[in-house]
Motif scaffolding. Structure first.
Motif, PDB file in Angstrom:
ATOM      1  N   TYR A  25       0.836  -1.187   0.000  1.00 57.31           N
ATOM      2  CA  TYR A  25       0.000   0.000   0.000  1.00 57.31           C
ATOM      3  C   TYR A  25       0.878   1.246   0.000  1.00 57.31           C
ATOM      4  O   TYR A  25       2.002   1.235   0.470  1.00 57.31           O
ATOM      5  CB  TYR A  25      -0.933   0.016   1.211  1.00 57.31           C
ATOM      6  CG  TYR A  25      -1.926  -1.109   1.195  1.00 57.31           C
ATOM      7  CD1 TYR A  25      -3.105  -0.995   0.464  1.00 57.31           C
ATOM      8  CD2 TYR A  25      -1.676  -2.293   1.879  1.00 57.31           C
ATOM      9  CE1 TYR A  25      -4.029  -2.035   0.432  1.00 57.31           C
ATOM     10  CE2 TYR A  25      -2.596  -3.341   1.853  1.00 57.31           C
ATOM     11  CZ  TYR A  25      -3.759  -3.194   1.135  1.00 57.31           C
ATOM     12  OH  TYR A  25      -4.655  -4.222   1.100  1.00 57.31           O
ATOM     13  N   LYS A  29      -0.421   9.560  -3.478  1.00 57.30           N
ATOM     14  CA  LYS A  29      -0.923   9.331  -4.822  1.00 57.30           C
ATOM     15  C   LYS A  29       0.250   9.178  -5.779  1.00 57.30           C
ATOM     16  O   LYS A  29       1.109  10.052  -5.864  1.00 57.30           O
ATOM     17  CB  LYS A  29      -1.803  10.503  -5.241  1.00 57.30           C
ATOM     18  CG  LYS A  29      -2.516  10.327  -6.557  1.00 57.30           C
ATOM     19  CD  LYS A  29      -3.433  11.503  -6.810  1.00 57.30           C
ATOM     20  CE  LYS A  29      -4.198  11.331  -8.119  1.00 57.30           C
ATOM     21  NZ  LYS A  29      -5.121  12.470  -8.348  1.00 57.30           N
ATOM     22  N   SER A  41     -13.616   1.697 -10.314  1.00 57.93           N
ATOM     23  CA  SER A  41     -14.253   0.529  -9.723  1.00 57.93           C
ATOM     24  C   SER A  41     -14.830  -0.307 -10.855  1.00 57.93           C
ATOM     25  O   SER A  41     -15.537   0.211 -11.726  1.00 57.93           O
ATOM     26  CB  SER A  41     -15.377   0.949  -8.766  1.00 57.93           C
ATOM     27  OG  SER A  41     -16.289  -0.120  -8.567  1.00 57.93           O
ATOM     28  N   LEU A  48     -11.177   6.620  -9.615  1.00 61.46           N
ATOM     29  CA  LEU A  48     -10.361   6.706  -8.404  1.00 61.46           C
ATOM     30  C   LEU A  48      -9.038   7.402  -8.656  1.00 61.46           C
ATOM     31  O   LEU A  48      -8.448   7.974  -7.740  1.00 61.46           O
ATOM     32  CB  LEU A  48     -10.101   5.295  -7.851  1.00 61.46           C
ATOM     33  CG  LEU A  48     -11.347   4.425  -7.675  1.00 61.46           C
ATOM     34  CD1 LEU A  48     -10.956   2.999  -7.349  1.00 61.46           C
ATOM     35  CD2 LEU A  48     -12.240   4.995  -6.592  1.00 61.46           C
ATOM     36  N   TYR A  49      -8.580   7.316  -9.891  1.00 64.11           N
ATOM     37  CA  TYR A  49      -7.331   7.984 -10.293  1.00 64.11           C
ATOM     38  C   TYR A  49      -7.517   8.434 -11.729  1.00 64.11           C
ATOM     39  O   TYR A  49      -8.062   7.695 -12.549  1.00 64.11           O
ATOM     40  CB  TYR A  49      -6.145   7.030 -10.188  1.00 64.11           C
ATOM     41  CG  TYR A  49      -4.817   7.651 -10.589  1.00 64.11           C
ATOM     42  CD1 TYR A  49      -3.951   8.167  -9.627  1.00 64.11           C
ATOM     43  CD2 TYR A  49      -4.431   7.718 -11.925  1.00 64.11           C
ATOM     44  CE1 TYR A  49      -2.745   8.740 -10.003  1.00 64.11           C
ATOM     45  CE2 TYR A  49      -3.228   8.297 -12.305  1.00 64.11           C
ATOM     46  CZ  TYR A  49      -2.388   8.799 -11.334  1.00 64.11           C
ATOM     47  OH  TYR A  49      -1.186   9.373 -11.693  1.00 64.11           O
ATOM     48  N   TRP A 265      -2.360   2.128  -4.342  1.00 64.11           N
ATOM     49  CA  TRP A 265      -2.954   3.353  -3.811  1.00 64.11           C
ATOM     50  C   TRP A 265      -4.483   3.320  -3.887  1.00 64.11           C
ATOM     51  O   TRP A 265      -5.183   3.653  -2.929  1.00 64.11           O
ATOM     52  CB  TRP A 265      -2.431   4.569  -4.573  1.00 64.11           C
ATOM     53  CG  TRP A 265      -2.859   5.863  -3.967  1.00 64.11           C
ATOM     54  CD1 TRP A 265      -2.355   6.463  -2.848  1.00 64.11           C
ATOM     55  CD2 TRP A 265      -3.907   6.719  -4.427  1.00 64.11           C
ATOM     56  NE1 TRP A 265      -3.017   7.646  -2.585  1.00 64.11           N
ATOM     57  CE2 TRP A 265      -3.978   7.824  -3.542  1.00 64.11           C
ATOM     58  CE3 TRP A 265      -4.780   6.670  -5.508  1.00 64.11           C
ATOM     59  CZ2 TRP A 265      -4.891   8.861  -3.712  1.00 64.11           C
ATOM     60  CZ3 TRP A 265      -5.700   7.706  -5.675  1.00 64.11           C
ATOM     61  CH2 TRP A 265      -5.748   8.779  -4.781  1.00 64.11           C
ATOM     62  N   CYS A 266      -5.017   2.872  -5.013  1.00 62.39           N
ATOM     63  CA  CYS A 266      -6.467   2.965  -5.238  1.00 62.39           C
ATOM     64  C   CYS A 266      -7.269   1.976  -4.405  1.00 62.39           C
ATOM     65  O   CYS A 266      -8.427   2.266  -4.061  1.00 62.39           O
ATOM     66  CB  CYS A 266      -6.768   2.780  -6.717  1.00 62.39           C
ATOM     67  SG  CYS A 266      -6.263   4.189  -7.729  1.00 62.39           S
ATOM     68  N   GLN A 268      -6.938   1.452  -1.456  1.00 62.80           N
ATOM     69  CA  GLN A 268      -7.191   2.106  -0.175  1.00 62.80           C
ATOM     70  C   GLN A 268      -8.382   3.060  -0.242  1.00 62.80           C
ATOM     71  O   GLN A 268      -8.910   3.465   0.799  1.00 62.80           O
ATOM     72  CB  GLN A 268      -5.953   2.904   0.258  1.00 62.80           C
ATOM     73  CG  GLN A 268      -4.711   2.051   0.479  1.00 62.80           C
ATOM     74  CD  GLN A 268      -3.513   2.927   0.804  1.00 62.80           C
ATOM     75  OE1 GLN A 268      -3.296   3.317   1.947  1.00 62.80           O
ATOM     76  NE2 GLN A 268      -2.754   3.258  -0.212  1.00 62.80           N
ATOM     77  N   GLN A 269      -8.783   3.421  -1.463  1.00 61.63           N
ATOM     78  CA  GLN A 269      -9.840   4.416  -1.617  1.00 61.63           C
ATOM     79  C   GLN A 269     -11.237   3.803  -1.705  1.00 61.63           C
ATOM     80  O   GLN A 269     -12.229   4.524  -1.760  1.00 61.63           O
ATOM     81  CB  GLN A 269      -9.584   5.246  -2.902  1.00 61.63           C
ATOM     82  CG  GLN A 269      -8.161   5.673  -3.132  1.00 61.63           C
ATOM     83  CD  GLN A 269      -7.551   6.396  -1.956  1.00 61.63           C
ATOM     84  OE1 GLN A 269      -8.205   7.266  -1.364  1.00 61.63           O
ATOM     85  NE2 GLN A 269      -6.314   6.079  -1.628  1.00 61.63           N
ATOM     86  N   VAL A 270     -11.318   2.463  -1.738  1.00 69.06           N
ATOM     87  CA  VAL A 270     -12.618   1.818  -1.932  1.00 69.06           C
ATOM     88  C   VAL A 270     -12.918   0.818  -0.825  1.00 69.06           C
ATOM     89  O   VAL A 270     -12.032   0.410  -0.069  1.00 69.06           O
ATOM     90  CB  VAL A 270     -12.684   1.086  -3.291  1.00 69.06           C
ATOM     91  CG1 VAL A 270     -12.626   2.081  -4.430  1.00 69.06           C
ATOM     92  CG2 VAL A 270     -11.579   0.046  -3.417  1.00 69.06           C
ATOM     93  N   ALA A 307     -16.342   3.728  -3.877  1.00 72.15           N
ATOM     94  CA  ALA A 307     -15.711   4.730  -3.027  1.00 72.15           C
ATOM     95  C   ALA A 307     -16.752   5.543  -2.294  1.00 72.15           C
ATOM     96  O   ALA A 307     -16.441   6.256  -1.347  1.00 72.15           O
ATOM     97  CB  ALA A 307     -14.829   5.658  -3.876  1.00 72.15           C
TER      98      ALA A 307
END
Length: 385
Positions: A25, A29, A41, A48-49, A265-266, A268-270, A307
């Protein structure tokens, strides 16, 4: 004092070892080498990015995602036929087709998605629509239905033609749609596949050009691409802890590492979200004692990668024929439940009858009831009204 310093260093090492950022992780960004990139997603399409995610660029052999999907949907995957001798005369990557070779559509899809055969893409296009030009029309019609606003196809292989191109976001949406096809997903997630084709047909192995499949256990596709104009292009999909993401990079000299960094990274965003839908649904049934049929989902996996996770973002509706006709047996599928995220369909779940719904029994015991014909016409009038 020396022992205290050593102990402090050892403790720091242990702390660092178990920090999330050191378990794949990243707290920051990531920056990537691509001209355009996006991570979405796989369920909701949420971005997400983003880096120039709507910029139209050449996308090389990632084009074959659409070609393979249309080929799989055309049916007759196991029917043998002889490849068109002109279609397979194409430069670039190949599955090794020769004039007179006997193949199947399934073999051509494997040849497109693993070794990225331009010969396979052209052969499939001619088999399905009669010509490469007519197949490109079919590709663009499907792209329009998918809502791919920055996409235009000229060739089934991805070799550049005038106007041929797409955006990173469009390619991500295309991949999400293609992965709903179980055969597509099975093929593109395979590192090798054994096939039989040729003249006469013989066994051979095809190897996938997607190195990410062996670099990360969670990766399950999708397609590589390269031309001098497009540079290195990569569409991938990855699952971790039940969460599914899709990543696209266009013209990226360091695509393998960039995809891994973006996933780190992504993810962690969902989170996984389960919409709270009703336990049962009802719709009209014709020809039965009852006017309504009760339906329930069975073992539905409603975990959705998102997210947002706000219940207000999700909606659902019943999808069925205008009328469900008796008889319907308990456990028989009679409709579907469409789940949407901000108006975009993300899942369809089968709905099954909770009991038997037999034909209406018109006898002396129920003469006071309307006849089956009367009830049918009554329901038709209500429907068209």
């Amino acid at each position: 004092m020396k022992r205290k310093i050593i102990a402090a260093i050892a403790a720091a090492v242990l702390i660092i070892k178990f920090l999330p950022c050191c378990q794949g992780y990243s707290a920051e960004k990531p920056a990537v080498s691509a001209l355009a990139a996006v991570v979405i997603s796989a369920d909701t399409g949420e971005i997400l990015y983003s880096l120039n995610h709507n910029k139209k660029l050449p996308m090389a052999s990632t084009t074959k995602i659409m070609t393979a999907l249309l080929c799989l949907e055309s049916g007759g995957l196991d029917e043998e036929f002889v490849v068109d001798s002109e279609a397979i005369k194409v430069e670039g990557s190949s599955m090794g087709l020769q004039e007179g070779d006997i193949v199947t559509k399934y073999a051509l899809c494997c040849g497109m998605l693993l070794p990225s055969g331009n010969d396979a893409a052209n052969a499939a296009a001619v088999r399905i629509e009669g010509s490469i030009e007519d197949f490109a029309v079919l590709m663009n019609e499907r792209a329009e239905k998918m809502g791919l606003t920055q996409t235009f196809f000229v060739t089934p292989s991805g070799l550049e033609g005038e106007g041929h191109g797409s955006s990173a976001y469009d390619m991500a949406l295309l991949a999400a749609e293609a992965l709903k096809n179980e055969t597509f997903r099975e093929i593109c997630s395979s590192e090798t596949i054994k096939l039989t084709y040729g003249n006469p047909p013989y066994d051979r192995w095809l190897k996938n050009t997607n190195k990410l499949l062996s670099m990360d256990d969670g990766v399950y596709g999708v397609k590589t691409g390269f031309t001098d104009e497009a540079g290195r292009c990569l569409v991938s999909a990855c699952q971790r802890d039940g969460k599914n993401l899709i990543c696209v990079t266009l013209n990226d000299r360091d695509d393998w590492n960039d995809h891994l960094a973006l996933y780190s990274w992504c993810f962690q965003q969902v989170h996984l979200f389960q919409p709270d839908i009703p336990e049962s649904f009802e719709t009209d049934i014709v020809g039965a004692e009852e006017n309504r049929i009760i339906l329930k989902p069975e073992n539905a996996d409603l975990n959705i990668t998102t997210a947002s996770g706000e219940l207000s973002d999700f909606s659902w509706k019943l999808i069925s024929a205008p009328f469900v006709y008796a008889p319907v047996k308990a456990g028989e599928q009679a409709a579907e439940l469409q789940i949407a995220f901000k108006g975009r369909e993300v899942r369809r779940i089968p709905l099954y009858a909770v009991k038997d719904y037999e034909y209406l029994n018109i006898s002396s015991e129920n003469k006071s009831k309307k006849s089956l014909t009367d009830r049918l016409f009554s329901r038709l009038r209500e429907f068209f009204a």
